[in-house]
Design a protein around this motif. Structure first.
Motif, PDB file in Angstrom:
ATOM      1  N   PRO A   1       0.828  -1.216   0.000  1.00 49.57           N
ATOM      2  CA  PRO A   1       0.000   0.000   0.000  1.00 49.57           C
ATOM      3  C   PRO A   1       0.861   1.266   0.000  1.00 49.57           C
ATOM      4  CG  PRO A   1      -0.766  -1.570   1.654  1.00 49.57           C
ATOM      5  CD  PRO A   1       0.557  -2.087   1.159  1.00 49.57           C
ATOM      6  N   LEU A   2       0.342   2.298  -0.638  1.00 43.56           N
ATOM      7  CA  LEU A   2       1.054   3.580  -0.638  1.00 43.56           C
ATOM      8  C   LEU A   2       1.442   3.984   0.775  1.00 43.56           C
ATOM      9  CD1 LEU A   2      -1.021   5.875  -3.069  1.00 43.56           C
ATOM     10  CD2 LEU A   2       0.931   4.425  -3.615  1.00 43.56           C
ATOM     11  N   LEU A   3       0.518   3.784   1.696  1.00 43.22           N
ATOM     12  CA  LEU A   3       0.752   4.203   3.072  1.00 43.22           C
ATOM     13  C   LEU A   3       1.912   3.435   3.713  1.00 43.22           C
ATOM     14  CD1 LEU A   3      -0.406   6.272   4.971  1.00 43.22           C
ATOM     15  CD2 LEU A   3      -2.140   4.601   5.683  1.00 43.22           C
ATOM     16  N   TRP A   4       2.119   2.203   3.298  1.00 47.04           N
ATOM     17  CA  TRP A   4       3.261   1.432   3.799  1.00 47.04           C
ATOM     18  C   TRP A   4       4.572   2.123   3.425  1.00 47.04           C
ATOM     19  CZ3 TRP A   4       7.674  -0.565   1.763  1.00 47.04           C
ATOM     20  CH2 TRP A   4       8.401  -1.457   2.562  1.00 47.04           C
TER      21      TRP A   4
ATOM     22  N   ILE B   1       5.053   7.283  15.378  1.00 46.16           N
ATOM     23  CA  ILE B   1       4.197   7.606  14.244  1.00 46.16           C
ATOM     24  C   ILE B   1       2.735   7.609  14.682  1.00 46.16           C
ATOM     25  CG2 ILE B   1       3.404   6.824  11.974  1.00 46.16           C
ATOM     26  CD1 ILE B   1       6.272   5.669  11.592  1.00 46.16           C
ATOM     27  N   ILE B   2       2.039   8.679  14.315  1.00 44.78           N
ATOM     28  CA  ILE B   2       0.606   8.792  14.566  1.00 44.78           C
ATOM     29  C   ILE B   2      -0.089   8.803  13.210  1.00 44.78           C
ATOM     30  CG2 ILE B   2      -1.225  10.193  15.576  1.00 44.78           C
ATOM     31  CD1 ILE B   2       1.134  11.406  17.335  1.00 44.78           C
ATOM     32  N   LEU B   3      -0.838   7.767  12.943  1.00 48.79           N
ATOM     33  CA  LEU B   3      -1.510   7.592  11.664  1.00 48.79           C
ATOM     34  C   LEU B   3      -2.955   8.040  11.821  1.00 48.79           C
ATOM     35  CD1 LEU B   3      -1.119   6.453   8.810  1.00 48.79           C
ATOM     36  CD2 LEU B   3      -1.680   4.195   9.719  1.00 48.79           C
ATOM     37  N   VAL B   4      -3.323   9.113  11.102  1.00 48.91           N
ATOM     38  CA  VAL B   4      -4.667   9.685  11.246  1.00 48.91           C
ATOM     39  C   VAL B   4      -5.522   9.258  10.056  1.00 48.91           C
ATOM     40  CG1 VAL B   4      -6.006  11.781  11.618  1.00 48.91           C
ATOM     41  CG2 VAL B   4      -3.633  11.661  12.432  1.00 48.91           C
ATOM     42  N   LEU B   5      -6.605   8.547  10.349  1.00 50.23           N
ATOM     43  CA  LEU B   5      -7.455   7.960   9.314  1.00 50.23           C
ATOM     44  C   LEU B   5      -8.926   8.208   9.634  1.00 50.23           C
ATOM     45  CD1 LEU B   5      -5.656   4.521   9.182  1.00 50.23           C
ATOM     46  CD2 LEU B   5      -5.782   6.086   7.250  1.00 50.23           C
ATOM     47  N   PRO B   6      -9.784   8.210   8.599  1.00 50.45           N
ATOM     48  CA  PRO B   6     -11.222   8.238   8.870  1.00 50.45           C
ATOM     49  C   PRO B   6     -11.646   6.992   9.645  1.00 50.45           C
ATOM     50  CG  PRO B   6     -10.755   8.707   6.548  1.00 50.45           C
ATOM     51  CD  PRO B   6      -9.478   8.231   7.153  1.00 50.45           C
ATOM     52  N   GLN B   7     -12.715   7.117  10.392  1.00 49.33           N
ATOM     53  CA  GLN B   7     -13.202   5.990  11.183  1.00 49.33           C
ATOM     54  C   GLN B   7     -13.384   4.734  10.323  1.00 49.33           C
ATOM     55  OE1 GLN B   7     -14.367   5.774  14.804  1.00 49.33           O
ATOM     56  NE2 GLN B   7     -13.916   3.727  14.038  1.00 49.33           N
ATOM     57  N   ALA B   8     -13.880   4.907   9.113  1.00 45.48           N
ATOM     58  CA  ALA B   8     -14.171   3.760   8.248  1.00 45.48           C
ATOM     59  C   ALA B   8     -12.911   3.022   7.801  1.00 45.48           C
ATOM     60  CB  ALA B   8     -14.960   4.224   7.021  1.00 45.48           C
ATOM     61  N   HIS B   9     -11.752   3.656   7.926  1.00 47.79           N
ATOM     62  CA  HIS B   9     -10.510   3.053   7.432  1.00 47.79           C
ATOM     63  C   HIS B   9      -9.572   2.609   8.546  1.00 47.79           C
ATOM     64  CE1 HIS B   9     -11.201   5.802   3.694  1.00 47.79           C
ATOM     65  NE2 HIS B   9     -12.006   4.741   3.694  1.00 47.79           N
ATOM     66  N   ILE B  10     -10.028   2.690   9.787  1.00 45.84           N
ATOM     67  CA  ILE B  10      -9.166   2.341  10.916  1.00 45.84           C
ATOM     68  C   ILE B  10      -8.688   0.893  10.814  1.00 45.84           C
ATOM     69  CG2 ILE B  10      -9.098   1.999  13.424  1.00 45.84           C
ATOM     70  CD1 ILE B  10      -8.900   4.906  12.614  1.00 45.84           C
ATOM     71  N   TYR B  11      -9.556  -0.003  10.409  1.00 46.49           N
ATOM     72  CA  TYR B  11      -9.185  -1.421  10.301  1.00 46.49           C
ATOM     73  C   TYR B  11      -8.008  -1.596   9.352  1.00 46.49           C
ATOM     74  CZ  TYR B  11      -9.465  -6.337   8.934  1.00 46.49           C
ATOM     75  OH  TYR B  11      -9.152  -7.643   8.649  1.00 46.49           O
ATOM     76  N   PHE B  12      -8.082  -0.951   8.174  1.00 45.31           N
ATOM     77  CA  PHE B  12      -7.002  -1.071   7.201  1.00 45.31           C
ATOM     78  C   PHE B  12      -5.718  -0.439   7.733  1.00 45.31           C
ATOM     79  CE2 PHE B  12     -10.990  -0.956   4.769  1.00 45.31           C
ATOM     80  CZ  PHE B  12     -10.914  -2.191   4.143  1.00 45.31           C
ATOM     81  N   GLY B  13      -5.865   0.685   8.433  1.00 47.43           N
ATOM     82  CA  GLY B  13      -4.693   1.332   9.014  1.00 47.43           C
ATOM     83  C   GLY B  13      -4.014   0.463  10.048  1.00 47.43           C
ATOM     84  N   ASN B  14      -4.801  -0.199  10.874  1.00 44.61           N
ATOM     85  CA  ASN B  14      -4.223  -1.104  11.870  1.00 44.61           C
ATOM     86  C   ASN B  14      -3.480  -2.258  11.208  1.00 44.61           C
ATOM     87  OD1 ASN B  14      -4.965   0.165  14.300  1.00 44.61           O
ATOM     88  ND2 ASN B  14      -7.023  -0.688  14.208  1.00 44.61           N
ATOM     89  N   ASN B  15      -4.009  -2.767  10.103  1.00 40.11           N
ATOM     90  CA  ASN B  15      -3.333  -3.846   9.383  1.00 40.11           C
ATOM     91  C   ASN B  15      -1.971  -3.399   8.864  1.00 40.11           C
ATOM     92  OD1 ASN B  15      -5.407  -5.627   9.829  1.00 40.11           O
ATOM     93  ND2 ASN B  15      -6.342  -5.366   7.803  1.00 40.11           N
ATOM     94  N   ILE B  16      -1.904  -2.169   8.349  1.00 41.64           N
ATOM     95  CA  ILE B  16      -0.625  -1.660   7.857  1.00 41.64           C
ATOM     96  C   ILE B  16       0.331  -1.418   9.019  1.00 41.64           C
ATOM     97  CG2 ILE B  16       0.495   0.291   6.684  1.00 41.64           C
ATOM     98  CD1 ILE B  16      -2.024   0.508   4.947  1.00 41.64           C
ATOM     99  N   ALA B  17      -0.181  -0.884  10.111  1.00 44.80           N
ATOM    100  CA  ALA B  17       0.670  -0.645  11.290  1.00 44.80           C
ATOM    101  C   ALA B  17       1.297  -1.937  11.785  1.00 44.80           C
ATOM    102  CB  ALA B  17      -0.146   0.019  12.402  1.00 44.80           C
ATOM    103  N   GLU B  18       0.554  -3.034  11.701  1.00 43.91           N
ATOM    104  CA  GLU B  18       1.075  -4.330  12.156  1.00 43.91           C
ATOM    105  C   GLU B  18       2.222  -4.834  11.292  1.00 43.91           C
ATOM    106  OE1 GLU B  18      -2.322  -6.849  12.281  1.00 43.91           O
ATOM    107  OE2 GLU B  18      -3.162  -5.888  14.080  1.00 43.91           O
TER     108      GLU B  18
END
Length: 223
Positions: free
Chosen positions: A31-34, A49-66
């Protein structure tokens, strides 16, 4: 000094012509964010790092953070505007820190530019990456326009970097439409901001052609 990167990734896929939010589109199979997070993780081992995402995308953000088990990554919920999203991210930033605020889809940012911004922010309080305009520039006024001296024009990029004692108080101001980025917020608070030489490859991925260019740049960097 402590280092915090507030990475704002609230875009949609509208101008890309796809349903997937652009920060999650794949670039070299990730992902670009990666790629964005990876640049900051490589710039400083101790960065938070503080990753700011819309509520609807938190799940995807957590996956990238992992995907970065060795990094300290906090996922925060964005607001209705960039100003509010950044403010929400800054809620996790303490005093006595250097803060990078970065567009999540500027995925070609280099560790070298991040490090240069940090060094200048320590010395001057801020570092706003900017590059010279290469096209002719005209200022529109209704049906008329006037030419501007492009030698005096700078195109602003991120990460916009500040000492926290400048940035945090500035974000306690009421929102104004004139707040187009963090530099305008800090200036409205009465503080001077300082530019630093940016990087023409530090693209903001907005349209399909940008993704093709990014693929080529990454291929060239691999050699």
């Amino acid at each position: 000094m402590k280092k915090f990167a507030v990475i704002v990734a609230g875009g949609s896929g509208l101008r890309m012509g796809v349903a997937t939010p652009k920060q999650f589109l794949l670039l070299h199979n990730k992902p670009l964010l990666w790629h964005t997070i990876n640049a900051f993780a490589n710039a400083f081992a101790d960065i938070q790092i503080i990753l700011v995402l819309p509520q609807a995308h938190i799940y995807f953000g957590n996956n990238i953070a992992e995907m970065f088990p060795e990094s300290a990554i906090q996922v925060a919920i964005g607001g209705d505007s960039r100003f509010q999203s950044v403010k929400n991210g800054l809620a996790f930033v303490p005093n006595d820190a250097v803060v990078f605020v970065h567009d999540g889809v500027r995925c070609l940012i280099t560790p070298q530019l991040i490090q240069a911004c940090y060094t200048q922010a320590l010395a001057k309080g801020s570092a706003i990456p900017a590059v010279a305009a290469t096209d002719s520039i005209r200022i529109a006024d209704g049906d008329s326009s006037v030419v501007a001296d492009r030698n005096n024009v700078r195109i602003i990029q991120t990460p916009q970097t500040f000492k926290s004692d400048l940035l945090l108080p500035a974000f306690h101001q009421p929102y104004k439409d004139a707040f187009t980025d963090e530099a305008t917020v800090v200036e409205a608070f009465g503080e001077r901001v300082f530019l630093i030489e940016g990087d023409y490859t530090n693209l903001k991925i907005t349209r399909p052609i940008d993704l093709l260019i990014a693929e080529k740049i990454l291929e060239e960097r691999a050699f």
